[in-house]
Design an enzyme around this catalytic site. Sequence first.
Site, mmCIF file in Angstrom:
data_model
loop_
_atom_site.group_PDB
_atom_site.id
_atom_site.type_symbol
_atom_site.label_atom_id
_atom_site.label_comp_id
_atom_site.label_asym_id
_atom_site.label_seq_id
_atom_site.Cartn_x
_atom_site.Cartn_y
_atom_site.Cartn_z
ATOM 1 N N HIS A 278 12.424 27.486 39.038
ATOM 2 C CA HIS A 278 13.660 27.092 38.363
ATOM 3 C C HIS A 278 14.561 26.361 39.357
ATOM 4 O O HIS A 278 14.461 26.562 40.561
ATOM 5 C CB HIS A 278 14.399 28.313 37.811
ATOM 6 C CG HIS A 278 13.802 28.848 36.550
ATOM 7 N ND1 HIS A 278 12.716 29.692 36.557
ATOM 8 C CD2 HIS A 278 14.133 28.651 35.248
ATOM 9 C CE1 HIS A 278 12.400 30.001 35.308
ATOM 10 N NE2 HIS A 278 13.248 29.378 34.491
ATOM 11 N N SER B 44 16.291 28.615 30.030
ATOM 12 C CA SER B 44 16.751 29.013 31.368
ATOM 13 C C SER B 44 17.169 27.843 32.239
ATOM 14 O O SER B 44 17.983 28.006 33.158
ATOM 15 C CB SER B 44 15.647 29.804 32.077
ATOM 16 O OG SER B 44 14.429 29.079 32.086
#
Length: 269
Positions: free
Chosen positions: A251, A44
């Site tokens: 993230h 990711s």
Amino acid sequence: MRRSRFALFASSLLLAVGLALTGAAAAQASPKAATGGYVALGDSYSSGVGAGSYISSSGDCDRSTKAYPYLWQAAHSPSSFSFLACSGARTGDVLASQLGTLGASTSLVSISVGGNDAGFSSVMQTCVLQSDSTCLARIATARSYVGTTLPGQLDSVYAAISAKAPNAHVVVLGYPHFYKLNVATCLGLSETKRSAINSAADYLDTTIAKRAADHGFTFGDVRPTFTGHELCSGSAWLHSLELLDISESYHPTAAGQSGGYLPVLTSAA
């Protein structure tokens, strides 16, 4: 007359040398990877989860047009671009489903992988919801995995990349520190937890860098570019806990992709 001919010869020679040097300089200045294909692999952090602007055809892989691989290819125009990084990918997923477009014409490969194998999401969930001692115990388990099992898994992925793309320059991207430490006004996790999480990131990066080097790959360290932009810094390039979209938690933001990851790939490529 002889002098005139010599002067003409000398000037022609100097012109030829000058053109050769100019061509060499231009070749050196040009991105070497732009002459061939670029394949972006990984998890990711490479697909761009957290950056928004997801490509609808990528489905649950959540590939973003603001992710560093997409930004790099837009700036350098490689002969082909294959964006295969996928949210949640582990080393086994890369081996099973991300290597199909690699070939002799591939000149650049980028990859970030290993965090999911080490149980990154479980570590963060434990540390956010439970006590310091429970958090530290979960991190210790993850560190043990990174030290004993992950190196072999990385070796398998790196060896497969080399076999399928023997002419490629491979850049292995690491993971940033998540927290700025010694900040008096940082809400959320304790200093003990934040320090342990950063230390675990260091251990993971060190392990990945060693395996990359042993395969002749370049390690791209993003910790320096993220310095000053960790959580609790006041200028974070990472999402904290996102209740509206839990998958984006911890993230990189779009700024983290363009300011933290892209410069490292550009320098290493």
